[in-house]
Design an enzyme around this catalytic site. Structure first.
Site, short mmCIF file in Angstrom:
data_model
loop_
_atom_site.label_atom_id
_atom_site.label_comp_id
_atom_site.label_asym_id
_atom_site.label_seq_id
_atom_site.Cartn_x
_atom_site.Cartn_y
_atom_site.Cartn_z
N ASP A 1 0.87 -1.17 0.00
CA ASP A 1 0.00 0.00 0.00
C ASP A 1 0.91 1.22 0.00
O ASP A 1 2.10 1.12 0.26
CB ASP A 1 -0.89 -0.02 1.24
CG ASP A 1 -2.00 1.02 1.18
OD1 ASP A 1 -2.15 1.67 0.12
OD2 ASP A 1 -2.72 1.19 2.18
N ASN B 1 32.39 -38.82 -5.47
CA ASN B 1 32.96 -39.88 -4.64
C ASN B 1 32.17 -41.19 -4.75
O ASN B 1 32.75 -42.28 -4.82
CB ASN B 1 33.01 -39.43 -3.17
CG ASN B 1 34.17 -38.49 -2.92
OD1 ASN B 1 35.14 -38.47 -3.67
ND2 ASN B 1 34.07 -37.71 -1.86
#
Length: 829
Positions: A315, A646
């Site tokens: 607003d 990994n």
């Protein structure tokens, strides 16, 4: 007017001014139900709590915890379990808060009214033909059938502080368009009296619609959507990896139980086990930093959502403007400043006995030296037919009837006008000049009151009537403004620079809103009113709202529709509001922001509470949200790519080696040490250029990072395998020791590369992150030399092997930096 009122009563009640009969009221009660806001069936606390465990990432981590117990890693299992529990508790508390917001909304209105039943006035919990007077709350939604000086405060629904004049309904008028004859449940009467016909009660009212909006589950936010997509992505990878590794190992006729445990350990190693903890700690850091900036965080996840917004809806009152009405100008009919206009306006406002408006309060904040010289003689109160108020005062040897009100209403009783003490006829030319000045003030965003007087010094009366409001002298205009907030200009520029578009959603008119936007430097690309918005189809709405800046005279439901349309267009939306009318929008937006002075319902519905209503504070929160999101993404990008590399290497090695490349406990220890090294990420620095754009989840980026950076990691893993086997002729234990050190070092130190899009030497990590990273690598290197190494299956590696691993790690980091740059330049899309 009398005939229209009777027709309206017949239209809505099929009756007369005697209201409904008791029998008809009983029939309608049976048909429509009581005037109560219906609540949705509440889910039990236990069921609601259990439902949070169905999140895909939570399920993955639960499996990881179970596997850890199975392989004897009770500590690792406990850590994961605690993390899951804390995360679920936070989500559960958030859901209960939303339900409390709906309950607060339902409890904030009284549902009793004075009604006409069989021609007699009675006070009951609802009504059909209801009488309202000053101080009453509307007991339900209704249409006005008769009104006298009726003024309603609708701030709860429109957000505007000025009470609104209401008039009797025109028969057949559309309630959605003709708001001037409608009252809503919960609005209060500030002046006059009226009779209203109840058109909607209980669950059908506008107020109930707000309550249902709050009671419903909030829409999925940008961060929640990203987390869900990431969780599903990880789940697919994990399931695929387990089946692939298990089948391959079984095909090589390896022991089924060992193969299964190895496959599951790989999958667990791939999951970002500490993600909930990393996210929570990062968010907690952000919440503490925001608290120093006068922002209270109610939902931790909202910090990251705030960082993702690219549209901020607000607003104008209190953000673009100061939120306080002030008397800015007092001018004559030519537009020049005039002190007499100020004095007369003050005399009128000081001595009036009726209800004061915000405009009167603004006048009373001014001063004039002659004010104490006058005393009140009489008063002609304001009414909505005359639209003016007059006060008779005596002082300085004269008696004056001073009038102020709507400029056109004051001008209608004037015969002359005065400029610089000289009175002239209020002829056609003067009236044209009056109209021009009035139009200029309105176009400039001012609310104006006309001021006039009549000299009654020749008369000795002390009582006056409305008939005395004639032959007056028009003096000038009192012009009011909610002044622009000067500090907003710099913040609006900063928001634009940081790619956040501001849109104004207001209950005020377009002219005043455009003026405020112009004053604070907000570029207006277009505007639309609520009435025009109603004509836009649902299909066209997303395109319309994206290209406009101002949405004037919009209702609470229209605000919510605007936010929803922006979200459907791919925008992350923040909303700043403080009224009951803002609650649905606060609930709908990705991030709801309110202020500590807001109504209870707005504060409950909001995710963050500002202790000072300021766009500057909101901008600071957005930057903090981006910083928080950036640190979480560092962990995710590093974790998924390093872990994938990994695990890919381990799966490949299991096919080539006659022994397992790393034992399950070693895999979990590797993962635990690596995760521990990253607990300092929440406090890491974030590059300034990263903070200049909204940041959102990108599973595509994570996927690319995981694959390409993981392949780089695997490349050096396989180089390590070759060196260990062919250079150092390593057996199973030495091989596992060497690869444990190399894999831990590469996946841990790569954070120094991944944490920034720039060159690592141009972006310094925090001291804590550097210390934890180096310490983790040091533990991995020293562990084989400790007494516990035999229990873990390690042996002491030769110094030459450690030196070779150090060279490989340095080469890996250099190649990872090159790959990172190509990924951010859009390669491999």
């Amino acid at each position: 007017m009398e005939r229209d009122a009777e027709q309206a009563i017949n239209e809505y009640l099929s009756g007369s001014r005697r209201g409904l009969s008791h029998s008809e009221a009983a029939r309608r009660l049976s048909e429509y139900g009581p005037n109560e806001i219906v609540q949705r069936a509440a889910r039990g606390d236990l069921a609601a709590f259990a439902l949070h465990f169905t999140n895909p990432l939570v399920l993955i981590l639960l499996v990881a915890s179970a596997v850890s117990v199975f392989v004897g890693e009770a500590t690792n299992a406990a850590i994961i379990a605690v993390i899951i529990l804390l995360s679920v508790i936070l989500d559960f508390v958030q859901e209960r808060r939303s339900n409390r917001a709906a309950a607060a909304l339902r409890a904030s209105v009284a549902l009793r009214a004075t009604v006409i039943r069989d021609g007699e006035a009675r006070t009951i919990p609802a009504g059909d033909l209801v009488q309202l007077t000053v101080g009453d709350l509307a007991p339900a939604d209704g249409r006005i059938v008769q009104a006298k000086d009726f003024f309603v405060d609708e701030a709860a629904f429109t957000g505007e502080s000025f009470p609104v004049e209401k008039t009797a309904a025109t028969t057949g008028a559309d309630e959605k368009v003709d708001k001037s004859s409608v009252v809503w449940l919960g609005t209060n009467v500030t002046n006059g009296e009226a009779s209203i016909v109840i058109t909607r009660t209980g669950a059908a009212t506008e107020f109930a619609h707000l309550a249902r909006t709050l009671a419903s589950a909030p829409p999925e936010t940008e961060f929640e959507r990203g987390t869900r997509n990431f969780s599903l992505f990880v789940m697919r990878i994990v399931i695929g990896l387990v089946f692939f590794v298990l089948l391959v190992n079984l095909a090589f006729e390896r022991p089924a139980l060992d193969s299964f445990l190895f496959a599951v350990a790989l999958a667990v190693g791939l999951t970002p086990g500490l993600l909930p903890m990393i996210a929570s700690v990062t968010l907690a850091h952000g919440a503490m930093r925001l608290a120093k900036r006068k922002v209270i965080v109610k939902r931790l996840g909202a910090i990251e959502d705030l960082g993702s917004i690219d549209v901020l809806c607000t607003d104008k009152t209190g953000t673009l403007s100061e939120g306080v009405i002030t008397l800015e100008r007092h001018v004559d009919c030519t537009g020049r400043e005039d002190e007499k206009t100020l004095l007369l306006a003050l005399l009128n406002a000081v001595h009036q006995a009726g209800l004061r408006s915000p405009l009167d309060d603004a006048i009373l904040r001014c001063e004039h030296s002659a004010l104490p010289l006058y005393e009140k003689v009489d008063e002609l109160p304001f009414d909505f037919e005359r639209r003016r108020l007059s006060v008779a005062v005596a002082g300085e040897g004269q008696t004056l009837l001073v009038t102020k009100g709507a400029p056109e209403a004051v001008a209608a009783v004037c015969r002359e006008f005065e400029i610089a003490g000289e009175r002239k006829p209020f002829d056609e030319a003067a009236q044209e000049q009056f109209t021009a000045v009035f139009s200029d003030l309105s176009s400039a965003g001012f609310r104006a009151l006309g001021v006039a007087y009549r000299d009654l010094s020749a008369e000795s009366r002390t009582h006056f009537t409305i008939a005395d409001e004639r032959d007056m002298v028009f003096v000038g205009f009192a012009a009011f403004l909610d002044p622009p907030r000067t500090s907003a200009t710099a913040t609006l520029h900063a928001l634009k620079r940081d790619a956040v578009e501001v849109k104004v959603l207001t209950g005020d008119n377009e002219i005043i809103t455009r003026k405020i936007c112009s004053d604070v430097g907000l570029e207006v690309r277009g505007a639309i009113t609520g009435e025009e918005l109603e004509k836009v189809s649902a299909e066209a709405l997303p395109q319309v709202v994206q290209r406009l800046t101002i949405f004037a005279r919009v209702s609470p439901d229209q605000k919510r529709r605007i936010i929803s349309a922006l979200q459907r267009s791919g925008h992350a939306v923040g909303y700043l509001g403080d009224g009951i009318n803002d609650a649905p929008s606060l609930h709908e937006a990705d991030v709801g922001l309110s202020v500590d002075t807001a109504v209870d319902v707005a504060r409950e519905a909001a995710d963050l509470i500002l202790l000072r209503k300021s766009l500057h504070v909101v901008h600071a929160g957005i930057i903090e949200g981006r910083r928080t999101f950036g640190n979480v993404m560092k962990y995710i990008l590093m974790g998924t790519s390093s872990n994938f590399g990994n695990m890919f290497s381990m799966a490949g090695a299991s096919l080539l080696l006659p022994f397992l490349p790393m034992l399950p406990p070693q895999i979990l220890l590797n993962n635990l040490l690596y995760d521990f090294s990253q607990v300092t990420i929440p406090g890491d620095r974030v590059d300034a250029d990263y903070l200049m754009k909204p940041r959102k989840w990108s599973v595509a980026l994570i996927r690319r990072y995981m694959i390409w950076m993981g392949l780089v990691s695997s490349l050096f893993d396989f180089l390590t395998f070759g060196v260990l086997l062919w250079v150092f002729s390593a057996g199973a234990e030495l091989f596992r020791t060497g690869w444990f050190i190399e894999s831990l070092a590469t996946q841990t130190l790569v954070i120094l590369v991944i944490r920034t899009r720039n060159a690592p030497w141009r972006s310094r990590p925090s001291r804590a992150l550097m210390l934890s990273t180096v310490s983790c690598v040091a533990v991995g290197v020293l562990l084989p030399f400790t007494p516990v190494s035999a229990l873990l299956g390690f042996v002491k590696p030769p110094v030459a092997m450690l030196a070779t691993i150090a060279v490989l790690v340095a080469a890996y980091l250099a190649l990872a930096e090159l790959m990172k740059r190509r990924l951010y330049r859009g390669h491999f899309d």
